[in-house]
Design a protein around this motif. Structure first.
Motif, mmCIF file in Angstrom:
data_model
loop_
_atom_site.group_PDB
_atom_site.id
_atom_site.type_symbol
_atom_site.label_atom_id
_atom_site.label_comp_id
_atom_site.label_asym_id
_atom_site.label_seq_id
_atom_site.Cartn_x
_atom_site.Cartn_y
_atom_site.Cartn_z
ATOM 1 N N SER A 61 0.768 -0.997 -0.313
ATOM 2 C CA SER A 61 0.206 0.187 0.308
ATOM 3 C C SER A 61 0.761 1.194 -0.197
ATOM 4 O O SER A 61 0.521 2.400 -0.431
ATOM 5 C CB SER A 61 -0.892 -0.457 1.145
ATOM 6 N N ILE A 62 1.689 0.899 0.920
ATOM 7 C CA ILE A 62 2.457 2.174 1.238
ATOM 8 C C ILE A 62 3.462 2.851 0.100
ATOM 9 O O ILE A 62 3.664 3.876 -0.991
ATOM 10 C CB ILE A 62 3.709 2.139 2.089
ATOM 11 N N ALA A 63 4.045 1.218 -0.663
ATOM 12 C CA ALA A 63 4.953 1.332 -2.495
ATOM 13 C C ALA A 63 3.748 2.268 -3.335
ATOM 14 O O ALA A 63 4.141 2.928 -4.157
ATOM 15 C CB ALA A 63 5.309 0.567 -2.592
ATOM 16 N N ALA A 64 2.180 1.460 -3.404
ATOM 17 C CA ALA A 64 1.235 1.782 -4.285
ATOM 18 C C ALA A 64 1.116 3.349 -4.585
ATOM 19 O O ALA A 64 1.157 3.971 -5.329
ATOM 20 C CB ALA A 64 -0.077 1.188 -4.538
ATOM 21 N N PHE A 65 0.988 3.509 -2.870
ATOM 22 C CA PHE A 65 0.271 5.554 -2.829
ATOM 23 C C PHE A 65 1.728 6.060 -3.530
ATOM 24 O O PHE A 65 1.393 7.514 -3.841
ATOM 25 C CB PHE A 65 0.018 5.351 -1.695
ATOM 26 N N ALA A 66 2.549 6.091 -2.700
ATOM 27 C CA ALA A 66 3.682 6.656 -3.681
ATOM 28 C C ALA A 66 4.672 6.444 -5.253
ATOM 29 O O ALA A 66 4.474 7.667 -5.451
ATOM 30 C CB ALA A 66 5.268 5.960 -2.589
ATOM 31 N N SER A 67 3.951 5.378 -5.295
ATOM 32 C CA SER A 67 4.392 6.068 -6.832
ATOM 33 C C SER A 67 3.810 6.054 -7.588
ATOM 34 O O SER A 67 3.364 7.458 -9.029
ATOM 35 C CB SER A 67 3.823 4.369 -7.305
ATOM 36 N N HIS A 68 1.419 5.896 -6.892
ATOM 37 C CA HIS A 68 1.042 6.874 -7.559
ATOM 38 C C HIS A 68 0.804 8.605 -7.484
ATOM 39 O O HIS A 68 1.221 9.463 -8.286
ATOM 40 C CB HIS A 68 -0.822 7.102 -6.652
ATOM 41 N N LEU A 69 1.837 9.098 -6.372
ATOM 42 C CA LEU A 69 1.825 10.525 -6.456
ATOM 43 C C LEU A 69 2.544 11.127 -7.566
ATOM 44 O O LEU A 69 3.009 12.064 -7.596
ATOM 45 C CB LEU A 69 2.405 11.020 -5.113
ATOM 46 N N VAL A 70 3.842 9.767 -7.683
ATOM 47 C CA VAL A 70 4.576 10.303 -8.562
ATOM 48 C C VAL A 70 4.688 10.212 -10.555
ATOM 49 O O VAL A 70 4.872 11.204 -11.593
ATOM 50 C CB VAL A 70 5.615 9.491 -8.177
ATOM 51 N N PRO A 77 -4.953 8.231 -5.806
ATOM 52 C CA PRO A 77 -5.645 6.400 -6.302
ATOM 53 C C PRO A 77 -6.053 6.115 -5.107
ATOM 54 O O PRO A 77 -6.470 5.643 -3.412
ATOM 55 C CB PRO A 77 -4.164 5.372 -5.772
ATOM 56 N N GLU A 78 -7.388 6.158 -5.356
ATOM 57 C CA GLU A 78 -9.370 6.370 -4.569
ATOM 58 C C GLU A 78 -9.301 5.298 -4.287
ATOM 59 O O GLU A 78 -9.953 4.879 -3.064
ATOM 60 C CB GLU A 78 -10.516 7.322 -5.316
ATOM 61 N N THR A 79 -8.922 4.236 -5.607
ATOM 62 C CA THR A 79 -9.364 3.130 -4.688
ATOM 63 C C THR A 79 -9.051 2.410 -4.011
ATOM 64 O O THR A 79 -9.294 1.674 -2.518
ATOM 65 C CB THR A 79 -9.504 1.762 -6.024
ATOM 66 N N VAL A 80 -7.138 1.890 -3.870
ATOM 67 C CA VAL A 80 -6.521 2.031 -2.826
ATOM 68 C C VAL A 80 -6.483 2.246 -1.472
ATOM 69 O O VAL A 80 -6.926 1.291 -0.661
ATOM 70 C CB VAL A 80 -5.163 2.435 -2.811
ATOM 71 N N ARG A 83 -10.687 1.023 0.230
ATOM 72 C CA ARG A 83 -10.347 -0.517 0.389
ATOM 73 C C ARG A 83 -9.949 -0.408 1.906
ATOM 74 O O ARG A 83 -10.122 -1.692 2.143
ATOM 75 C CB ARG A 83 -9.805 -0.337 -0.853
ATOM 76 N N ILE A 84 -8.512 0.567 1.817
ATOM 77 C CA ILE A 84 -8.014 0.283 3.184
ATOM 78 C C ILE A 84 -8.516 1.009 3.979
ATOM 79 O O ILE A 84 -9.188 0.607 5.443
ATOM 80 C CB ILE A 84 -6.478 1.482 2.943
ATOM 81 N N ALA A 85 -9.508 2.199 3.417
ATOM 82 C CA ALA A 85 -10.485 2.958 4.541
ATOM 83 C C ALA A 85 -11.830 2.044 5.201
ATOM 84 O O ALA A 85 -11.483 2.132 6.601
ATOM 85 C CB ALA A 85 -10.886 4.122 3.675
ATOM 86 N N HIS A 86 -12.018 1.278 3.995
ATOM 87 C CA HIS A 86 -13.226 0.510 5.010
ATOM 88 C C HIS A 86 -12.473 -0.552 6.017
ATOM 89 O O HIS A 86 -13.591 -0.532 6.903
ATOM 90 C CB HIS A 86 -13.697 -0.183 4.030
#
Length: 386
Positions: A61-70, A77-80, A83-86
Protein backbone atom coordinates in the motif's frame (compact mmCIF):
# COMPACT_ATOMS: atom_id res chain seq x y z
CA UNK A 1 -0.34 16.34 -3.97
CA UNK A 2 3.37 16.20 -3.23
CA UNK A 3 5.09 19.53 -2.71
CA UNK A 4 7.52 20.78 -5.36
CA UNK A 5 10.28 20.26 -2.82
CA UNK A 6 9.46 16.62 -2.10
CA UNK A 7 8.47 15.45 -5.59
CA UNK A 8 11.99 15.06 -7.05
CA UNK A 9 13.22 13.45 -3.83
CA UNK A 10 10.45 10.83 -3.85
CA UNK A 11 10.90 10.26 -7.59
CA UNK A 12 14.63 9.65 -7.09
CA UNK A 13 14.38 7.50 -3.96
CA UNK A 14 11.24 5.51 -4.78
CA UNK A 15 13.19 2.62 -6.39
CA UNK A 16 15.43 2.32 -3.31
CA UNK A 17 12.70 2.64 -0.68
CA UNK A 18 10.36 0.49 -2.75
CA UNK A 19 12.98 -2.25 -2.95
CA UNK A 20 13.55 -2.11 0.82
CA UNK A 21 9.98 -1.61 2.07
CA UNK A 22 9.46 -5.37 2.36
CA UNK A 23 12.39 -5.50 4.82
CA UNK A 24 11.39 -2.30 6.59
CA UNK A 25 7.84 -3.34 7.49
CA UNK A 26 8.79 -6.41 9.61
CA UNK A 27 11.12 -4.16 11.60
CA UNK A 28 8.29 -1.66 11.98
CA UNK A 29 5.87 -4.26 13.36
CA UNK A 30 8.52 -5.61 15.73
CA UNK A 31 9.02 -2.10 17.12
CA UNK A 32 5.29 -1.40 17.23
CA UNK A 33 4.34 -4.51 19.18
CA UNK A 34 7.31 -4.20 21.53
CA UNK A 35 6.05 -0.75 22.48
CA UNK A 36 2.32 -1.53 22.25
CA UNK A 37 1.65 -5.25 22.81
CA UNK A 38 -1.99 -4.40 23.50
CA UNK A 39 -2.50 -3.82 19.76
CA UNK A 40 -2.41 -7.59 19.22
CA UNK A 41 -5.46 -7.92 21.46
CA UNK A 42 -8.52 -7.27 19.33
CA UNK A 43 -6.87 -5.29 16.52
CA UNK A 44 -3.94 -6.79 14.61
CA UNK A 45 -4.10 -10.39 13.42
CA UNK A 46 -1.51 -12.59 15.09
CA UNK A 47 -1.66 -15.20 12.31
CA UNK A 48 -1.20 -12.57 9.59
CA UNK A 49 1.89 -11.36 11.43
CA UNK A 50 3.31 -14.89 11.50
CA UNK A 51 2.58 -15.48 7.81
CA UNK A 52 3.99 -12.13 6.73
CA UNK A 53 0.77 -11.20 4.92
CA UNK A 54 0.23 -8.05 6.98
CA UNK A 55 3.77 -6.87 6.30
CA UNK A 56 3.27 -7.49 2.57
CA UNK A 57 -0.01 -5.58 2.57
CA UNK A 58 1.46 -2.54 4.34
CA UNK A 59 4.52 -2.54 2.07
CA UNK A 60 2.35 -2.81 -1.03
CA UNK A 61 0.00 0.00 0.00
CA UNK A 62 2.83 2.43 0.81
CA UNK A 63 4.70 1.65 -2.41
CA UNK A 64 1.50 1.92 -4.49
CA UNK A 65 0.59 5.24 -2.89
CA UNK A 66 4.03 6.77 -3.42
CA UNK A 67 4.18 5.51 -7.01
CA UNK A 68 0.78 7.05 -7.73
CA UNK A 69 1.89 10.44 -6.37
CA UNK A 70 4.87 10.38 -8.75
CA UNK A 71 3.12 9.06 -11.86
CA UNK A 72 -0.22 10.84 -11.38
CA UNK A 73 0.58 14.23 -9.81
CA UNK A 74 -2.37 16.08 -8.34
CA UNK A 75 -4.51 12.99 -7.73
CA UNK A 76 -4.88 10.29 -5.11
CA UNK A 77 -5.35 6.51 -5.67
CA UNK A 78 -8.98 6.53 -4.61
CA UNK A 79 -9.63 2.80 -5.08
CA UNK A 80 -6.64 1.79 -2.95
CA UNK A 81 -7.51 4.32 -0.25
CA UNK A 82 -11.18 3.32 -0.14
CA UNK A 83 -10.35 -0.36 0.34
CA UNK A 84 -7.92 0.42 3.17
CA UNK A 85 -10.30 2.90 4.82
CA UNK A 86 -13.18 0.43 4.91
CA UNK A 87 -10.92 -2.23 6.43
CA UNK A 88 -9.58 0.22 9.00
CA UNK A 89 -13.07 1.38 9.94
CA UNK A 90 -14.21 -2.22 10.42
CA UNK A 91 -11.41 -2.56 12.97
CA UNK A 92 -12.13 0.71 14.75
CA UNK A 93 -8.87 2.43 13.80
CA UNK A 94 -8.67 5.90 15.34
CA UNK A 95 -6.84 9.07 14.31
CA UNK A 96 -4.26 9.04 17.17
CA UNK A 97 -3.09 5.58 16.08
CA UNK A 98 -1.66 7.07 12.88
CA UNK A 99 0.85 9.02 14.97
CA UNK A 100 1.86 5.80 16.74
CA UNK A 101 2.36 4.06 13.40
CA UNK A 102 4.36 7.01 12.06
CA UNK A 103 6.73 6.97 15.03
CA UNK A 104 7.64 3.31 14.70
CA UNK A 105 7.52 3.10 10.90
CA UNK A 106 9.98 5.94 10.46
CA UNK A 107 12.25 4.56 13.15
CA UNK A 108 12.33 1.33 11.12
CA UNK A 109 13.07 3.26 7.90
CA UNK A 110 15.90 5.14 9.59
CA UNK A 111 17.34 1.87 10.89
CA UNK A 112 17.15 0.06 7.56
CA UNK A 113 18.43 2.94 5.42
CA UNK A 114 20.84 4.39 7.96
CA UNK A 115 23.72 4.60 5.44
CA UNK A 116 21.82 6.59 2.81
CA UNK A 117 18.96 8.47 4.48
CA UNK A 118 19.31 12.23 4.82
CA UNK A 119 17.07 14.81 6.54
CA UNK A 120 15.78 15.78 3.08
CA UNK A 121 14.79 12.19 2.26
CA UNK A 122 13.21 11.69 5.68
CA UNK A 123 11.21 14.90 5.28
CA UNK A 124 9.93 13.90 1.83
CA UNK A 125 8.82 10.43 2.93
CA UNK A 126 7.21 11.95 6.03
CA UNK A 127 5.15 14.07 3.64
CA UNK A 128 4.12 10.91 1.71
CA UNK A 129 3.07 9.18 4.92
CA UNK A 130 0.92 12.06 6.15
CA UNK A 131 -0.66 12.62 2.75
CA UNK A 132 -1.77 8.99 2.87
CA UNK A 133 -2.70 9.09 6.56
CA UNK A 134 -4.69 12.33 6.27
CA UNK A 135 -6.60 10.98 3.25
CA UNK A 136 -7.45 7.80 5.17
CA UNK A 137 -8.44 9.69 8.33
CA UNK A 138 -10.84 11.82 6.30
CA UNK A 139 -12.39 8.78 4.61
CA UNK A 140 -12.68 6.87 7.89
CA UNK A 141 -14.36 9.79 9.65
CA UNK A 142 -16.93 9.82 6.85
CA UNK A 143 -17.50 6.07 7.17
CA UNK A 144 -17.98 6.31 10.94
CA UNK A 145 -20.35 9.28 10.58
CA UNK A 146 -22.51 7.35 8.09
CA UNK A 147 -23.27 4.61 10.63
CA UNK A 148 -26.53 4.49 12.57
CA UNK A 149 -24.58 4.37 15.84
CA UNK A 150 -21.30 5.59 17.26
CA UNK A 151 -20.09 2.23 18.55
CA UNK A 152 -17.09 0.34 17.22
CA UNK A 153 -18.50 -2.98 18.46
CA UNK A 154 -21.98 -4.21 19.34
CA UNK A 155 -23.18 -7.47 20.91
CA UNK A 156 -25.09 -9.88 18.65
CA UNK A 157 -26.58 -13.21 19.72
CA UNK A 158 -26.08 -16.36 17.63
CA UNK A 159 -29.62 -17.30 16.62
CA UNK A 160 -28.66 -20.20 14.34
CA UNK A 161 -25.57 -22.15 13.34
CA UNK A 162 -26.06 -24.15 10.15
CA UNK A 163 -23.75 -26.40 8.16
CA UNK A 164 -23.12 -24.93 4.70
CA UNK A 165 -21.27 -27.41 2.54
CA UNK A 166 -18.22 -29.43 3.50
CA UNK A 167 -16.25 -27.59 6.18
CA UNK A 168 -18.32 -24.40 6.17
CA UNK A 169 -20.84 -22.94 8.60
CA UNK A 170 -23.40 -20.14 8.42
CA UNK A 171 -23.95 -18.06 11.56
CA UNK A 172 -27.21 -16.12 11.78
CA UNK A 173 -27.18 -13.34 14.35
CA UNK A 174 -29.77 -11.15 16.09
CA UNK A 175 -29.16 -7.96 18.11
CA UNK A 176 -28.38 -8.51 21.78
CA UNK A 177 -29.05 -4.91 22.82
CA UNK A 178 -30.84 -1.81 21.54
CA UNK A 179 -27.92 -0.34 19.54
CA UNK A 180 -29.31 1.24 16.35
CA UNK A 181 -28.54 -0.98 13.35
CA UNK A 182 -26.91 0.22 10.15
CA UNK A 183 -28.43 -1.37 7.05
CA UNK A 184 -25.74 -3.33 5.21
CA UNK A 185 -25.31 -3.11 1.44
CA UNK A 186 -25.06 -6.28 -0.69
CA UNK A 187 -21.43 -7.43 -0.72
CA UNK A 188 -20.36 -5.76 2.52
CA UNK A 189 -18.68 -7.45 5.48
CA UNK A 190 -18.50 -7.18 9.25
CA UNK A 191 -15.59 -7.73 11.60
CA UNK A 192 -16.15 -10.47 14.17
CA UNK A 193 -14.20 -10.48 17.44
CA UNK A 194 -13.65 -13.74 19.32
CA UNK A 195 -11.64 -14.73 22.36
CA UNK A 196 -9.07 -17.47 21.79
CA UNK A 197 -8.28 -20.23 24.32
CA UNK A 198 -5.18 -18.31 25.49
CA UNK A 199 -7.35 -15.28 26.33
CA UNK A 200 -6.25 -13.11 23.41
CA UNK A 201 -9.03 -11.55 21.31
CA UNK A 202 -8.70 -11.73 17.54
CA UNK A 203 -10.73 -10.17 14.73
CA UNK A 204 -11.62 -11.42 11.27
CA UNK A 205 -13.76 -9.93 8.51
CA UNK A 206 -16.61 -12.03 7.08
CA UNK A 207 -18.86 -11.09 4.18
CA UNK A 208 -22.56 -10.97 4.93
CA UNK A 209 -23.60 -13.95 2.86
CA UNK A 210 -27.39 -13.75 2.81
CA UNK A 211 -29.81 -10.85 2.98
CA UNK A 212 -28.38 -7.39 3.46
CA UNK A 213 -30.36 -4.75 5.34
CA UNK A 214 -30.49 -5.06 9.12
CA UNK A 215 -30.01 -8.84 9.33
CA UNK A 216 -26.62 -10.36 9.96
CA UNK A 217 -25.58 -13.75 8.58
CA UNK A 218 -22.06 -14.75 7.61
CA UNK A 219 -20.60 -17.98 6.29
CA UNK A 220 -17.09 -19.11 7.14
CA UNK A 221 -14.97 -22.04 6.03
CA UNK A 222 -13.05 -23.75 8.81
CA UNK A 223 -9.30 -23.35 8.54
CA UNK A 224 -7.81 -26.07 10.73
CA UNK A 225 -4.53 -24.16 10.85
CA UNK A 226 -6.19 -20.85 11.69
CA UNK A 227 -7.03 -19.24 15.01
CA UNK A 228 -10.51 -17.76 14.63
CA UNK A 229 -12.56 -20.06 12.40
CA UNK A 230 -11.90 -23.17 14.56
CA UNK A 231 -13.19 -21.27 17.60
CA UNK A 232 -16.30 -20.19 15.70
CA UNK A 233 -16.97 -23.70 14.38
CA UNK A 234 -16.06 -25.69 17.50
CA UNK A 235 -16.78 -23.44 20.48
CA UNK A 236 -19.40 -20.84 19.57
CA UNK A 237 -22.92 -22.16 20.12
CA UNK A 238 -26.46 -20.93 19.54
CA UNK A 239 -27.26 -18.36 22.24
CA UNK A 240 -23.67 -17.15 22.58
CA UNK A 241 -22.84 -13.46 22.17
CA UNK A 242 -20.40 -12.23 19.51
CA UNK A 243 -19.00 -8.73 19.18
CA UNK A 244 -19.32 -7.49 15.63
CA UNK A 245 -18.66 -4.22 13.86
CA UNK A 246 -20.92 -2.12 11.72
CA UNK A 247 -20.96 -3.18 8.05
CA UNK A 248 -18.18 -1.96 5.77
CA UNK A 249 -16.73 -2.72 2.35
CA UNK A 250 -16.67 -0.73 -0.87
CA UNK A 251 -17.33 -3.72 -3.18
CA UNK A 252 -21.10 -3.41 -3.36
CA UNK A 253 -23.63 -3.68 -6.16
CA UNK A 254 -23.49 -0.50 -8.20
CA UNK A 255 -26.66 1.18 -9.40
CA UNK A 256 -27.58 0.77 -13.03
CA UNK A 257 -29.33 -1.53 -15.45
CA UNK A 258 -26.33 -3.09 -17.21
CA UNK A 259 -25.39 -6.78 -17.10
CA UNK A 260 -23.82 -8.17 -13.92
CA UNK A 261 -21.24 -10.99 -13.85
CA UNK A 262 -20.61 -12.61 -10.45
CA UNK A 263 -17.48 -14.80 -10.49
CA UNK A 264 -16.34 -16.68 -7.40
CA UNK A 265 -14.32 -19.65 -6.23
CA UNK A 266 -14.65 -21.58 -2.97
CA UNK A 267 -15.78 -19.56 0.04
CA UNK A 268 -15.37 -16.46 -2.13
CA UNK A 269 -19.01 -17.00 -3.07
CA UNK A 270 -20.14 -15.23 0.12
CA UNK A 271 -20.15 -11.61 -1.16
CA UNK A 272 -21.38 -12.60 -4.62
CA UNK A 273 -24.20 -14.61 -3.02
CA UNK A 274 -25.27 -11.50 -1.10
CA UNK A 275 -25.30 -9.43 -4.30
CA UNK A 276 -27.23 -12.19 -6.09
CA UNK A 277 -29.77 -12.35 -3.24
CA UNK A 278 -30.37 -8.59 -3.48
CA UNK A 279 -30.99 -8.85 -7.22
CA UNK A 280 -33.45 -11.70 -6.70
CA UNK A 281 -35.26 -9.98 -3.82
CA UNK A 282 -35.72 -6.79 -5.86
CA UNK A 283 -36.99 -8.70 -8.89
CA UNK A 284 -34.23 -7.16 -11.01
CA UNK A 285 -34.53 -7.41 -14.77
CA UNK A 286 -30.78 -7.00 -15.28
CA UNK A 287 -28.94 -9.72 -17.14
CA UNK A 288 -27.08 -11.73 -14.49
CA UNK A 289 -24.35 -14.28 -15.16
CA UNK A 290 -23.24 -16.31 -12.12
CA UNK A 291 -19.93 -18.19 -12.42
CA UNK A 292 -18.61 -20.39 -9.61
CA UNK A 293 -15.64 -22.74 -9.24
CA UNK A 294 -15.35 -25.42 -6.56
CA UNK A 295 -13.53 -28.67 -5.84
CA UNK A 296 -16.77 -30.65 -5.75
CA UNK A 297 -20.48 -29.98 -5.48
CA UNK A 298 -20.68 -30.88 -1.77
CA UNK A 299 -18.08 -28.25 -0.88
CA UNK A 300 -20.07 -25.36 -2.37
CA UNK A 301 -21.03 -23.50 0.82
CA UNK A 302 -24.03 -21.54 -0.50
CA UNK A 303 -25.16 -23.86 -3.27
CA UNK A 304 -28.87 -23.98 -2.39
CA UNK A 305 -29.15 -20.25 -1.76
CA UNK A 306 -27.42 -19.31 -5.01
CA UNK A 307 -29.19 -21.82 -7.25
CA UNK A 308 -32.56 -20.81 -5.78
CA UNK A 309 -31.83 -17.13 -6.39
CA UNK A 310 -30.75 -17.80 -9.98
CA UNK A 311 -34.08 -19.56 -10.51
CA UNK A 312 -35.92 -16.50 -9.20
CA UNK A 313 -34.33 -14.22 -11.81
CA UNK A 314 -35.58 -14.37 -15.38
CA UNK A 315 -32.36 -12.89 -16.73
CA UNK A 316 -29.93 -15.09 -14.80
CA UNK A 317 -27.66 -17.90 -15.96
CA UNK A 318 -25.45 -20.15 -13.81
CA UNK A 319 -22.24 -21.89 -14.89
CA UNK A 320 -20.21 -24.09 -12.52
CA UNK A 321 -16.70 -25.53 -12.77
CA UNK A 322 -15.74 -28.51 -10.59
CA UNK A 323 -12.48 -30.37 -10.19
CA UNK A 324 -14.67 -33.46 -9.81
CA UNK A 325 -17.49 -32.64 -12.23
CA UNK A 326 -21.04 -33.94 -12.27
CA UNK A 327 -23.73 -33.66 -14.91
CA UNK A 328 -24.42 -30.06 -15.91
CA UNK A 329 -21.04 -28.71 -14.74
CA UNK A 330 -17.70 -28.02 -16.40
CA UNK A 331 -14.49 -29.82 -15.49
CA UNK A 332 -11.42 -28.10 -14.10
CA UNK A 333 -10.73 -24.48 -13.34
CA UNK A 334 -12.83 -21.51 -14.37
CA UNK A 335 -11.86 -19.72 -17.55
CA UNK A 336 -13.69 -16.79 -19.12
CA UNK A 337 -12.51 -18.03 -22.51
CA UNK A 338 -15.31 -20.56 -22.21
CA UNK A 339 -17.93 -17.90 -21.43
CA UNK A 340 -19.95 -15.64 -23.68
CA UNK A 341 -19.64 -12.45 -21.65
CA UNK A 342 -22.43 -9.88 -22.07
CA UNK A 343 -21.45 -6.52 -23.49
CA UNK A 344 -21.01 -3.62 -21.08
CA UNK A 345 -20.95 -5.97 -18.06
CA UNK A 346 -19.74 -5.18 -14.56
CA UNK A 347 -17.70 -7.99 -13.01
CA UNK A 348 -17.69 -8.77 -9.27
CA UNK A 349 -14.91 -11.11 -8.30
CA UNK A 350 -13.98 -12.98 -5.11
CA UNK A 351 -11.87 -16.04 -4.34
CA UNK A 352 -8.22 -17.04 -3.85
CA UNK A 353 -5.76 -14.43 -5.12
CA UNK A 354 -4.37 -16.53 -8.04
CA UNK A 355 -7.95 -17.17 -9.19
CA UNK A 356 -8.84 -13.48 -9.10
CA UNK A 357 -5.69 -12.44 -10.95
CA UNK A 358 -6.36 -15.00 -13.68
CA UNK A 359 -10.03 -14.09 -14.11
CA UNK A 360 -9.32 -10.35 -14.02
CA UNK A 361 -6.70 -10.70 -16.76
CA UNK A 362 -9.08 -12.77 -18.88
CA UNK A 363 -11.86 -10.23 -18.33
CA UNK A 364 -9.66 -7.34 -19.47
CA UNK A 365 -8.56 -9.36 -22.50
CA UNK A 366 -12.24 -9.97 -23.26
CA UNK A 367 -12.90 -6.23 -23.31
CA UNK A 368 -14.25 -5.50 -19.81
CA UNK A 369 -12.69 -2.20 -18.66
CA UNK A 370 -10.63 -2.40 -15.47
CA UNK A 371 -12.91 0.27 -13.95
CA UNK A 372 -15.84 -2.18 -14.20
CA UNK A 373 -14.02 -5.02 -12.44
CA UNK A 374 -14.58 -5.07 -8.68
CA UNK A 375 -12.78 -7.55 -6.41
CA UNK A 376 -12.86 -8.42 -2.73
CA UNK A 377 -9.78 -9.72 -0.90
CA UNK A 378 -10.25 -11.72 2.30
CA UNK A 379 -7.61 -10.72 4.85
CA UNK A 380 -4.68 -8.34 4.09
CA UNK A 381 -4.71 -7.08 0.51
CA UNK A 382 -1.41 -8.56 -0.71
CA UNK A 383 -2.44 -8.07 -4.35
CA UNK A 384 -0.77 -4.64 -4.16
CA UNK A 385 2.50 -6.22 -3.07
CA UNK A 386 2.61 -8.98 -5.68
Amino acid sequence: MLSDKSFPVIEATLPLVGSRIGEITPKFYARLFAAHPELLDGLFSRSNQRSGNQQQALAGSIAAFASHLVTNPGTLPETVLARIAHRHASLGITEPQYQVVYEHLFAAIAEDLAEVITPEIAEAWTEVYWLMADALIKLEKGLYAAQANGKMWSPWRVAAKTAAGTGSMTFTLEPADDTPITAALPGQYVSVKVQLPDGLRQVRQYSLSADAGTRRAFTTKKDDGGEVSPVLHNNVQVGDILEISNPYGEITLKDGDGPVVLASAGIGCTPTASILRSLADSGSDRQVLVLHAESDLESWALRSQMTDDVERLDGADLQVWLERPVAGTKEGFMSLREVDLPANASLYLCGPLPFMKSIRNEAINAGIPATKIHYEVFGPDIWLAS
